[in-house]
Design a protein around this motif. Structure first.
Motif, PDB file in Angstrom:
ATOM      1  N   ALA A 121       0.842  -1.193   0.000  1.00  0.00           N
ATOM      2  CA  ALA A 121       0.000   0.000   0.000  1.00  0.00           C
ATOM      3  C   ALA A 121       0.876   1.241   0.000  1.00  0.00           C
ATOM      4  O   ALA A 121       1.894   1.301   0.691  1.00  0.00           O
ATOM      5  N   SER A 134      -0.775   7.939  -1.143  1.00  0.00           N
ATOM      6  CA  SER A 134      -1.794   7.671  -2.160  1.00  0.00           C
ATOM      7  C   SER A 134      -2.873   8.752  -2.160  1.00  0.00           C
ATOM      8  O   SER A 134      -3.292   9.226  -3.226  1.00  0.00           O
ATOM      9  N   GLU A 135      -3.301   9.162  -0.983  1.00  0.00           N
ATOM     10  CA  GLU A 135      -4.327  10.204  -0.892  1.00  0.00           C
ATOM     11  C   GLU A 135      -3.818  11.534  -1.441  1.00  0.00           C
ATOM     12  O   GLU A 135      -4.565  12.268  -2.105  1.00  0.00           O
ATOM     13  N   HIS A 138      -3.850  11.500  -5.232  1.00  0.00           N
ATOM     14  CA  HIS A 138      -5.176  11.636  -5.827  1.00  0.00           C
ATOM     15  C   HIS A 138      -5.780  13.023  -5.625  1.00  0.00           C
ATOM     16  O   HIS A 138      -6.623  13.447  -6.420  1.00  0.00           O
ATOM     17  N   ARG A 169      -4.732   8.707 -12.938  1.00  0.00           N
ATOM     18  CA  ARG A 169      -5.719   8.680 -11.855  1.00  0.00           C
ATOM     19  C   ARG A 169      -7.135   8.971 -12.334  1.00  0.00           C
ATOM     20  O   ARG A 169      -8.092   8.725 -11.598  1.00  0.00           O
ATOM     21  N   ALA A 173      -7.034   3.837  -9.880  1.00  0.00           N
ATOM     22  CA  ALA A 173      -6.458   4.288  -8.615  1.00  0.00           C
ATOM     23  C   ALA A 173      -4.954   4.036  -8.589  1.00  0.00           C
ATOM     24  O   ALA A 173      -4.443   3.089  -9.203  1.00  0.00           O
ATOM     25  N   ASN A 175      -2.800   3.147  -5.844  1.00  0.00           N
ATOM     26  CA  ASN A 175      -2.890   2.728  -4.439  1.00  0.00           C
ATOM     27  C   ASN A 175      -1.670   1.994  -3.926  1.00  0.00           C
ATOM     28  O   ASN A 175      -1.527   1.816  -2.721  1.00  0.00           O
ATOM     29  N   THR A 176      -0.807   1.525  -4.824  1.00  0.00           N
ATOM     30  CA  THR A 176       0.324   0.718  -4.373  1.00  0.00           C
ATOM     31  C   THR A 176       1.645   1.308  -4.851  1.00  0.00           C
ATOM     32  O   THR A 176       1.692   2.145  -5.763  1.00  0.00           O
TER      33      THR A 176
END
Length: 211
Positions: A121, A134-135, A138, A169, A173, A175-176
């Motif tokens: 993650a 990750s947040e 985005h 994006r 996603a 995410n990793t």
């Protein structure tokens, strides 16, 4: 102990009765050596935003910490930027040590998102507070992503990578760590991919933890 570290600590600990700050606790190696040079009257405040580092050192220094009010060591689960508050409580600070950068313990932990070599993650937080990497990826505008890559990573392909991040994006996603790695590798020459990966991961780690 490395010779250079010995020289640094000799210059740092000039008064065994003094108050000192280790701003980057990590695995506790520097803290251990500073404590060896302090008298029973000395005091050392060791800071680390990484909860795992604090928990590790609570066990490592359980003997010293178990002395209660007589303990020379205080572990602080905060960024070293909070160290200025110690001056108000203690008066003069005799020495301040910083060993900046990610630690080998963090890189070796494949579950936290610090390394591009393990798929996990994309977190990168030292603690549990705030937005993950990750947040941030985005939520940030393209200009902000480019700024992060240039200012915190000195990445020459910052513009291309930021543009690609925004493009990807929209449809999937990120995410990793491998999601981010694949994007970076698509934007830079093959011979430069590992250098760029190191810079990009450093940049987002710094942004995530407000270093």
């Amino acid at each position: 102990m490395p010779v250079l570290l010995n020289v640094i600590l000799e210059r740092l600990v000039t008064d065994p009765d003094g108050v000192y700050i280790d701003g980057t606790l990590g695995g506790g190696g520097h803290t251990e050596e500073i404590l060896k040079r302090l008298s029973p009257k000395g005091k050392l405040y060791a800071f680390d935003l990484d909860t795992a580092a604090i928990n590790h050192c609570r066990e490592k220094f359980r003997g010293e910490l178990g002395k209660g009010e007589d303990s020379r060591l205080v572990l602080v689960n905060e960024s070293y930027r909070m160290a200025c508050s110690i001056k108000g409580a203690e008066g003069t600070i005799n020495g301040f040590l910083l060993d900046l950068g990610v630690s080998s313990r963090q890189l070796d932990d494949g579950c936290r998102g610090f390394s591009y070599r393990a798929n996990s993650a994309l977190d990168m937080r030292f603690g549990s507070q705030g937005a993950s990497a990750s947040e941030i990826l985005h939520a940030a505008k393209e200009e902000e992503l480019e700024r992060i890559l240039r200012n915190y990573g000195e990445e020459p392909f910052a513009k291309q990578i930021a543009s690609r991040l925004v493009e990807v994006r929209r449809f999937s996603a990120i995410n990793t760590t491998f999601d981010l790695r694949n994007i970076v590798e698509a934007c830079v020459p093959a011979g430069m991919k590992f250098s760029s990966l190191s810079r990009v991961f450093q940049a987002f780690r710094i942004a995530t933890n407000d270093e």
